[in-house]
Design a protein around this motif. Structure first.
Motif, PDB file in Angstrom:
ATOM      1  N   TYR A 160     -12.479  -8.584 -23.742  1.00 45.23           N
ATOM      2  CA  TYR A 160     -12.270 -10.012 -22.828  1.00 45.23           C
ATOM      3  C   TYR A 160     -12.423  -8.572 -21.212  1.00 45.23           C
ATOM      4  N   TYR A 161     -12.234 -10.393 -19.948  1.00 43.86           N
ATOM      5  CA  TYR A 161     -12.687 -10.090 -19.057  1.00 43.86           C
ATOM      6  C   TYR A 161     -11.187  -8.945 -18.516  1.00 43.86           C
ATOM      7  N   SER A 162     -11.423  -8.257 -17.335  1.00 41.18           N
ATOM      8  CA  SER A 162     -10.593  -8.119 -16.457  1.00 41.18           C
ATOM      9  C   SER A 162      -9.772  -8.239 -15.604  1.00 41.18           C
ATOM     10  N   ALA A 163     -10.390  -9.054 -14.885  1.00 37.57           N
ATOM     11  CA  ALA A 163      -9.985  -9.264 -13.813  1.00 37.57           C
ATOM     12  C   ALA A 163      -9.203 -10.675 -13.166  1.00 37.57           C
ATOM     13  N   LEU A 164      -8.444 -11.529 -12.833  1.00 47.09           N
ATOM     14  CA  LEU A 164      -7.810 -12.156 -12.887  1.00 47.09           C
ATOM     15  C   LEU A 164      -7.093 -13.150 -11.913  1.00 47.09           C
ATOM     16  N   ASP A 165      -8.200 -15.078 -11.809  1.00 45.39           N
ATOM     17  CA  ASP A 165      -6.973 -15.392 -11.166  1.00 45.39           C
ATOM     18  C   ASP A 165      -5.791 -15.926 -10.859  1.00 45.39           C
ATOM     19  N   ALA A 166      -4.573 -15.223 -10.966  1.00 45.50           N
ATOM     20  CA  ALA A 166      -3.088 -15.439 -11.620  1.00 45.50           C
ATOM     21  C   ALA A 166      -2.712 -17.379 -10.420  1.00 45.50           C
ATOM     22  N   ASP A 167      -3.492 -17.406  -9.716  1.00 41.52           N
ATOM     23  CA  ASP A 167      -2.618 -19.203  -9.439  1.00 41.52           C
ATOM     24  C   ASP A 167      -3.167 -19.813 -10.422  1.00 41.52           C
ATOM     25  N   VAL A 186     -10.562 -14.176  -7.125  1.00 43.81           N
ATOM     26  CA  VAL A 186      -9.372 -12.876  -8.364  1.00 43.81           C
ATOM     27  C   VAL A 186      -8.573 -11.865  -7.156  1.00 43.81           C
ATOM     28  N   ASP A 187      -7.350 -12.121  -7.743  1.00 47.03           N
ATOM     29  CA  ASP A 187      -5.866 -11.421  -7.496  1.00 47.03           C
ATOM     30  C   ASP A 187      -5.964 -10.647  -8.176  1.00 47.03           C
ATOM     31  N   MET A 188      -5.828  -9.424  -9.457  1.00 42.98           N
ATOM     32  CA  MET A 188      -5.839  -8.379 -10.179  1.00 42.98           C
ATOM     33  C   MET A 188      -6.639  -8.452 -11.134  1.00 42.98           C
ATOM     34  N   PHE A 189      -6.485  -6.674 -11.379  1.00 38.22           N
ATOM     35  CA  PHE A 189      -7.338  -6.305 -12.186  1.00 38.22           C
ATOM     36  C   PHE A 189      -6.221  -5.461 -13.604  1.00 38.22           C
ATOM     37  N   PHE A 190      -6.981  -5.942 -14.810  1.00 36.80           N
ATOM     38  CA  PHE A 190      -6.315  -4.884 -15.711  1.00 36.80           C
ATOM     39  C   PHE A 190      -7.230  -3.339 -16.747  1.00 36.80           C
ATOM     40  N   ASP A 191      -6.710  -2.782 -16.204  1.00 45.72           N
ATOM     41  CA  ASP A 191      -7.086  -1.057 -17.084  1.00 45.72           C
ATOM     42  C   ASP A 191      -6.379   0.298 -16.810  1.00 45.72           C
ATOM     43  N   PHE A 192      -6.712   0.565 -18.381  1.00 45.04           N
ATOM     44  CA  PHE A 192      -6.163   2.222 -18.305  1.00 45.04           C
ATOM     45  C   PHE A 192      -4.553   1.631 -18.201  1.00 45.04           C
ATOM     46  N   GLY A 193      -4.029   0.663 -18.696  1.00 44.34           N
ATOM     47  CA  GLY A 193      -2.575   0.384 -18.650  1.00 44.34           C
ATOM     48  C   GLY A 193      -1.576  -0.077 -18.025  1.00 44.34           C
ATOM     49  N   LEU A 195      -1.850  -2.990 -14.048  1.00 41.44           N
ATOM     50  CA  LEU A 195      -2.859  -4.165 -12.927  1.00 41.44           C
ATOM     51  C   LEU A 195      -2.613  -3.749 -12.241  1.00 41.44           C
ATOM     52  N   ALA A 196      -3.854  -3.960 -10.619  1.00 42.46           N
ATOM     53  CA  ALA A 196      -3.458  -3.260  -9.995  1.00 42.46           C
ATOM     54  C   ALA A 196      -4.067  -4.407  -8.843  1.00 42.46           C
ATOM     55  N   ASN A 197      -4.361  -4.988  -7.548  1.00 40.48           N
ATOM     56  CA  ASN A 197      -4.685  -5.139  -6.200  1.00 40.48           C
ATOM     57  C   ASN A 197      -6.192  -4.374  -6.202  1.00 40.48           C
ATOM     58  N   TYR A 198      -7.055  -4.090  -6.999  1.00 39.64           N
ATOM     59  CA  TYR A 198      -7.711  -4.008  -6.532  1.00 39.64           C
ATOM     60  C   TYR A 198      -9.007  -2.995  -7.652  1.00 39.64           C
ATOM     61  N   ASP A 199     -10.177  -2.963  -8.085  1.00 36.40           N
ATOM     62  CA  ASP A 199     -10.714  -3.008  -9.061  1.00 36.40           C
ATOM     63  C   ASP A 199     -11.045  -1.577  -9.622  1.00 36.40           C
ATOM     64  N   LEU A 200     -10.201  -1.281 -10.945  1.00 36.34           N
ATOM     65  CA  LEU A 200     -10.334  -0.265 -11.384  1.00 36.34           C
ATOM     66  C   LEU A 200     -11.163   0.345 -12.057  1.00 36.34           C
ATOM     67  N   ASP A 201     -12.670  -0.267 -12.302  1.00 28.99           N
ATOM     68  CA  ASP A 201     -13.411   0.135 -12.617  1.00 28.99           C
ATOM     69  C   ASP A 201     -14.348   0.499 -11.902  1.00 28.99           C
ATOM     70  N   LYS A 206     -11.539  -4.192  -2.582  1.00 28.46           N
ATOM     71  CA  LYS A 206     -11.020  -2.928  -1.997  1.00 28.46           C
ATOM     72  C   LYS A 206      -9.521  -2.820  -1.979  1.00 28.46           C
ATOM     73  N   ASP A 207      -9.124  -4.425  -1.747  1.00 24.52           N
ATOM     74  CA  ASP A 207      -7.801  -5.243  -1.806  1.00 24.52           C
ATOM     75  C   ASP A 207      -7.660  -6.848  -2.518  1.00 24.52           C
ATOM     76  N   THR A 208      -7.381  -6.776  -2.599  1.00 23.57           N
ATOM     77  CA  THR A 208      -7.112  -8.915  -3.087  1.00 23.57           C
ATOM     78  C   THR A 208      -6.143  -9.608  -2.863  1.00 23.57           C
ATOM     79  N   GLY A 209      -5.164  -8.376  -1.562  1.00 18.66           N
ATOM     80  CA  GLY A 209      -3.908  -9.141  -0.662  1.00 18.66           C
ATOM     81  C   GLY A 209      -2.712  -9.560  -2.234  1.00 18.66           C
TER      82      GLY A 209
END
Length: 282
Positions: A160-167, A186-193, A195-201, A206-209
């Motif tokens: 599955y995809y790691s990036a999310l448009d939360a809006d 893109v608003d957030m990323f999932f990985d390594f347990g 959620l972050a506002n930057y690319d975890l991979d 750098k910062d989606t805001g």
């Protein structure tokens, strides 16, 4: 002497009549009041919900009953119809023993399964038949959040995809992250347990805001939210937040919208993440 006695008797009758007259007038003019705890602005409901109307009835003397009437515009011109009511002291020993002092009575009525705007009239009646009424309108409230329920995100070991448009509740994969139009949403990323506002991979973002905060909301709380009332005033400050099954995370995107992400399940910190999302419409 007889004339004097007769005069005294007549005077006594007149005096008794005056006392009786004053007593009756006092009873007829006993003040009544109804004070509601509810206010229409804050107590309107979502379709299908119930609304409890509560308040205090007050009279200088004995309260007979409180009734609630509902307006039915199609009811052959009848202004309103009684849908609930109860006597308070009428017909009881306690009722007969109450002196003409201030009587207060707390009351509540619950109107079930409200589907449309509902106009009500609450009426108080005292022992002499004197009445006072207050009008109350229950409005149907519109939800101000969008719900995106049960979709997957994925970490490094997931398909599955790691990036999310939360809006909009839309996941995005690596293949689309070179598209400027996708990058912009893109608003957030999932990985390594987490959620972050930057690319975890990598270093593409750098910062989606977006900012995060952990909450004490349960999954049951999340499921019950039909508006942003519970979270709109909460603050968010974190760039990254660890997550686990059952967590409800608060976020605010760069567009300014706040929302909640409920972690339904997670196969592993880098595996499949099943989530539901609720986010403000505006």
């Amino acid at each position: 002497m007889k004339k004097i006695n007769i005069l005294f008797i007549l005077a006594g009758i007149v005096l008794m009549g005056l006392i009786s007259s004053c007593d009756n007038n006092d009873h007829k003019d006993l003040p009544l009041s109804l004070k509601l705890n509810n206010t229409t602005a804050t107590d309107s409901v979502f379709s299908g919900e119930s609304c409890t109307i509560s308040g205090v009835a007050q009279a200088l003397g004995k309260i007979d009953k409180i009734q609630i009437f509902k307006s039915f515009p199609w009811n052959n011109g009848t202004a309103d119809v009684e849908i609930a009511g109860f006597g308070i002291y009428a017909g009881t020993a306690a009722y007969d023993q109450i002196a003409d002092t201030v009587t207060n009575y707390s009351f509540n009525f619950t109107i079930q399964n409200i589907k449309t705007t509902t106009n009500l009239r609450i009426q108080l009646t005292d022992k002499n038949g004197k009445t006072v009424s207050v009008n109350y309108t229950i409005k149907i409230r519109q939800s101000n959040i969008e719900s995106y329920l049960k979709f997957y995100l994925g970490g490094a070991d997931s398909g599955y995809y790691s990036a999310l448009d939360a809006d909009t509740g839309t996941p995005h994969g690596s293949a689309s992250l070179s598209d400027p139009a996708v990058v912009a949403v893109v608003d957030m990323f999932f990985d390594f347990g987490e959620l972050a506002n930057y690319d975890l991979d990598g270093t593409r973002f750098k910062d989606t805001g977006t900012r995060f905060a952990k909450t004490l909301f349960s999954s049951t709380d999340f499921d019950g939210f039909k508006s942003d009332d519970a979270f709109k005033a909460m603050s968010v400050t974190l760039n990254l937040v660890p997550i686990g099954a059952g967590d409800v995370v608060l976020f605010q995107t760069k567009s300014g919208k706040k929302g909640l992400l409920n972690v339904i399940s997670m196969t592993s910190p880098t595996g499949d993440l099943l989530v539901s999302l609720k986010v403000q419409k505006e």
